[in-house]
Design an enzyme around this catalytic site. Structure first.
Site, PDB file in Angstrom:
ATOM      1  N   ARG A 108       0.844  -1.196   0.000  1.00  0.00           N
ATOM      2  CA  ARG A 108       0.000   0.000   0.000  1.00  0.00           C
ATOM      3  C   ARG A 108       0.880   1.248   0.000  1.00  0.00           C
ATOM      4  O   ARG A 108       2.088   1.162   0.179  1.00  0.00           O
ATOM      5  CB  ARG A 108      -0.948  -0.004   1.201  1.00  0.00           C
ATOM      6  N   ASN A 146      -4.192   8.493   4.577  1.00  0.00           N
ATOM      7  CA  ASN A 146      -3.961   7.721   5.804  1.00  0.00           C
ATOM      8  C   ASN A 146      -2.474   7.746   6.108  1.00  0.00           C
ATOM      9  O   ASN A 146      -1.658   7.443   5.236  1.00  0.00           O
ATOM     10  CB  ASN A 146      -4.406   6.262   5.630  1.00  0.00           C
ATOM     11  N   GLU A 147      -2.143   8.150   7.309  1.00  0.00           N
ATOM     12  CA  GLU A 147      -0.751   8.133   7.769  1.00  0.00           C
ATOM     13  C   GLU A 147       0.225   8.552   6.665  1.00  0.00           C
ATOM     14  O   GLU A 147       1.082   7.761   6.234  1.00  0.00           O
ATOM     15  CB  GLU A 147      -0.386   6.750   8.317  1.00  0.00           C
ATOM     16  N   GLU A 303      -6.449   5.762  15.912  1.00  0.00           N
ATOM     17  CA  GLU A 303      -6.152   4.327  15.857  1.00  0.00           C
ATOM     18  C   GLU A 303      -5.372   3.914  17.093  1.00  0.00           C
ATOM     19  O   GLU A 303      -4.464   4.630  17.534  1.00  0.00           O
ATOM     20  CB  GLU A 303      -5.275   3.986  14.650  1.00  0.00           C
ATOM     21  N   TRP A 311       2.714  -6.527  13.813  1.00  0.00           N
ATOM     22  CA  TRP A 311       3.900  -6.132  13.051  1.00  0.00           C
ATOM     23  C   TRP A 311       5.190  -6.086  13.863  1.00  0.00           C
ATOM     24  O   TRP A 311       6.236  -5.735  13.340  1.00  0.00           O
ATOM     25  CB  TRP A 311       3.665  -4.789  12.349  1.00  0.00           C
ATOM     26  N   GLU A 351      -2.939  -8.011   7.503  1.00  0.00           N
ATOM     27  CA  GLU A 351      -3.248  -7.637   8.888  1.00  0.00           C
ATOM     28  C   GLU A 351      -4.257  -8.581   9.540  1.00  0.00           C
ATOM     29  O   GLU A 351      -4.909  -8.215  10.515  1.00  0.00           O
ATOM     30  CB  GLU A 351      -3.727  -6.190   8.925  1.00  0.00           C
ATOM     31  N   HIS A 354      -3.740  -8.899  13.199  1.00  0.00           N
ATOM     32  CA  HIS A 354      -3.753  -7.667  14.008  1.00  0.00           C
ATOM     33  C   HIS A 354      -5.039  -7.651  14.826  1.00  0.00           C
ATOM     34  O   HIS A 354      -6.108  -7.989  14.327  1.00  0.00           O
ATOM     35  CB  HIS A 354      -3.706  -6.464  13.057  1.00  0.00           C
TER      36      HIS A 354
HETATM   37  C1  GLA Z   1      -1.454   1.949  10.895  1.00  0.00           C
HETATM   38  C2  GLA Z   1      -2.413   2.024   9.728  1.00  0.00           C
HETATM   39  C3  GLA Z   1      -3.522   1.026   9.804  1.00  0.00           C
HETATM   40  C4  GLA Z   1      -3.004  -0.309  10.267  1.00  0.00           C
HETATM   41  C5  GLA Z   1      -2.302  -0.135  11.593  1.00  0.00           C
HETATM   42  C6  GLA Z   1      -1.815  -1.426  12.185  1.00  0.00           C
HETATM   43  O1  GLA Z   1      -1.826   2.700  11.963  1.00  0.00           O
HETATM   44  O2  GLA Z   1      -2.972   3.303   9.564  1.00  0.00           O
HETATM   45  O3  GLA Z   1      -4.108   0.919   8.517  1.00  0.00           O
HETATM   46  O4  GLA Z   1      -2.122  -0.824   9.330  1.00  0.00           O
HETATM   47  O5  GLA Z   1      -1.194   0.681  11.387  1.00  0.00           O
HETATM   48  O6  GLA Z   1      -1.223  -1.254  13.439  1.00  0.00           O
END
Ligand code: GLA
Length: 673
Positions: A108, A146-147, A303, A311, A351, A354
């Protein structure tokens, strides 16, 4: 977010399941008290299955269903993970790493922020999303991207190089100014044409540090431009829906002070490691930073995880009670929302293992019980929504400073501003004292105690702010590795700190690094006086990890220095030496000093990396001087105040009584005084 109660929920990726699971999810969300989900973050491939053909109907049905169930939607623009067809059709949208390798799809965030084609495709999708959803009453916020920069922070392709040059032209105007700023007369780096200006590296050896710092700022700005492109489209469609993008704690690649000016509310992702006893303290650091980035306004915990991430090499789950304890800690520190990654554990993909609010094992689980329990507790906290936390202590933090120090070749490779900011914040947290973070260019006068950790790059404007705060009566503690370079990253002459020596009364004439691992060529044999007639009597204090500190009269002083010392010149009779070094080469020289100022102000200088005892000792004294009381709390307990509520948090493994309240292990009590 447009909510009047604390937001509670998660990233929701319903495209992974059947319609029947959606029904079940909505029922479960109601049971858990979920009132908001972040939807569509990774849905681009389904929303635009082929170039320019949008299919948003399925998402609309889900937004409608959630809205009907009273669950608000933090709607993602879905641009965080471009679909494979995009990279295949437009390879220029893919990022290129420093070695010229193109990063491809299959994971991604594989995009080049400077690609005009990528920006065009992003704008197309966001316009389609805005047209479909900007008037939907269920949309409580927009979640842009996102991030940003989490996986790809830079791209070394021709379009990025071109935009870098344009950025430099705007910054410097002329090539002469750029040559000056980059000190290109050294090592024959002078450029005579803009086309000779390129992104840094790969190079045969050390790259120009000023070029690298400008590249860091440019890369942060390039991503911010991409974010603002989306923000502007969304705001044009409906200015009343708040926008955000999720930050990642201190994350060094983006200048979050600058980014924070472009979000309606700050949101953050954080995953403290439950295997670390200092995890709640690391989490507290992020919470204080997020509140501060937003100028003191509430932030959203966008989050976190209910149990374990997937991870780390080994993924320890949160311990029983910690999910609720840490979530309420975030609220007490200024969060108006607690969201998780993700709602339901994925069946497959990267994930799947997770943690989530609904685990693979289903409802009959400890995790689900704690999820429901927290949902109920958060409903009691509506009174704090929108309220502020206003600490009297600030820790100065500046991304440009961190980049400049990291890019400097020497005197040490450690990321000192980061290490010291965390250390001082950690000591304040252990003492039970809340702290803000503050930009050195902002107004510092409202704080009573200001910690300035390793402000290596001290601009004239920043020095003026520090001077102003101390003149106004604040107590300030400046640590080692401060004031070494100016705004452009060029060395300060006449002794480091000389630009603020009027406040501190000291200058640094020589950094004396410790903790060096000696270069040993050939065989490393133990020293033996019989065979090493010369070498066995040579001391190497630089290889010591720590340096003893004593009071000037030789009596004991609490704490020692780690890995660093400095030769400090005291220029001013008003300076008092608090502690001196007690090791070879710097023995008896000042290590910690203070200069008193009128109106109660004081300026401390700490010429070493104080260990925890040393920081504790300096903090107890400076907090006292600043009129801030250290609370008397039992081991493991924090007491925080927000919105007229008091929160008692017991992080320890034992039941503890405080203020007449019995607190079980890893539990919280909340009450109005
Ligand atoms: C980040 C991403 C999420 C997910 C988490 C997993 O925060 O934004 O999409 O991958 O990590 O911890």
């Amino acid at each position: 977010m447009r909510l009047t109660s604390i937001a509670y929920g998660a990233d929701y990726n319903p495209e992974q399941w059947s319609a029947q699971t959606l029904d079940e999810d909505i029922a479960l969300m109601s049971e858990a008290g979920v009132n908001v989900v972040s939807l569509g973050i990774f849905s681009w491939a389904l929303l635009e299955p082929s170039d320019g053909r949008y299919d948003l109907g399925w998402l609309r049905q889900i937004v409608d269903r959630l809205h009907a169930a009273g669950i608000g939607v933090d709607l993602a623009t879905a641009t965080a993970s471009p679909p494979p067809w995009l990279g295949r059709r437009y390879p220029e949208t893919l990022p290129v790493d420093q070695n010229g390798v193109t990063l491809r799809w299959g994971s991604r965030q594989q995009y080049n922020p400077s690609s005009a084609k990528f920006r065009e495709k992003v704008a197309g999708l966001v316009r389609a999303m805005a047209a479909e959803f900007a008037d939907h009453p269920g949309v409580v916020a927009w979640h842009i991207g996102n991030e940003y920069a989490c996986h790809v922070r830079e791209s070394f392709d021709p379009e990025s190089a071109e935009r870098f040059r344009a950025w430099l032209r705007r910054t410097y105007g002329t090539l002469d100014a750029l040559n000056d700023a980059w000190a290109t007369t050294f090592w024959s780096q002078r450029v005579y044409d803009w086309d000779e200006v390129i992104p840094p590296g790969p190079t045969p050896t050390i790259a120009n540090p000023h070029q690298r710092t400008d590249w860091n700022a440019f890369c942060s700005d390039a991503l911010l431009e991409l974010y603002c492109l989306e923000r502007d489209i969304l705001k044009a469609a409906n200015p009343s829906i708040p926008v955000t993008t999720n930050f990642m704690g201190l994350f060094g690649a983006l200048d979050y002070w600058k980014w924070a000016e472009h979000v309606d509310f700050v949101s953050n992702d954080s995953y403290p490691d439950p295997a670390n006893p200092r995890a709640a303290r690391d989490f507290a650091f992020q919470n204080d930073l997020m509140r501060s980035l937003g100028g003191g306004k509430p932030f959203i915990q966008m989050e976190q995880v209910t149990s374990a991430v997937q991870w780390r090499p080994r993924n320890t789950p949160k311990r029983p009670g910690q999910y609720g304890l840490w979530s309420i800690q975030a609220v007490a520190q200024g969060a108006d929302g607690i969201l998780n990654f993700q709602w339901r554990q994925s069946p497959g993909g990267a994930e799947a293992l997770h943690g989530a609010m609904v685990p693979h094992a289903g409802r009959d689980t400890r995790v689900w019980d704690e999820v429901v329990d927290l949902g109920a507790r958060l409903t009691d906290l509506s009174a704090v929504v929108g309220t502020r936390v206003e600490p009297r202590v600030a820790i100065v933090w500046d991304y440009a400073n961190a980049w400049t120090q990291a890019n400097a070749c020497g005197p040490v490779t450690d990321r000192v501003p980061d290490i010291e900011a965390r250390a001082w914040h950690g000591s304040l947290w252990e003492l039970g004292i809340p702290a803000d973070f503050a930009h050195p260019g902002g107004d510092l006068t409202r704080y009573d105690l200001i910690i300035v950790p390793a402000l290596y790059r001290l601009t004239d404007a920043h020095a003026a702010r520090l001077r102003e705060a101390v003149a106004g009566g604040a107590v300030m503690v400046v640590t080692y590795l401060s004031g070494y370079v100016d705004e452009r990253g060029h060395a300060v002459l006449g002794g480091y700190l000389s630009t603020i020596a009027d406040v501190l009364g000291v200058r640094v004439t020589e950094p004396v690094a410790l903790g060096a691992r000696p270069d040993v060529d050939g065989r490393a044999e133990p020293l033996d006086p019989l065979t090493d007639r010369v070498s066995s009597v040579v001391g190497t204090p630089g290889a010591n990890d720590s340096v003893r500190l004593v009071a000037p009269d030789g009596s004991a002083w609490a704490g020692s220095g780690l890995g660093w010392s400095e030769r400090i010149a005291v220029d001013d009779a008003a300076v008092t030496v608090v502690a001196v070094f007690d090791e070879a080469d710097v023995e008896g020289l000042p290590a910690v000093t203070v200069r008193a100022h009128p109106h109660g102000g004081a300026a401390w200088y700490v010429g070493t990396s104080l260990d925890a005892r040393g920081r504790d000792s300096v903090l107890r004294r400076t907090l006292g001087d600043a009129g801030i009381a250290v609370p008397d709390l039992p081991a493991g307990v924090q007491r925080l105040e927000r919105g007229g509520l008091t929160f008692w948090l017991n992080h320890s493994d034992v039941t503890t009584t405080v203020d007449g309240i019995d607190l079980g292990p890893r539990s919280v009590h909340m009450a109005r005084p």
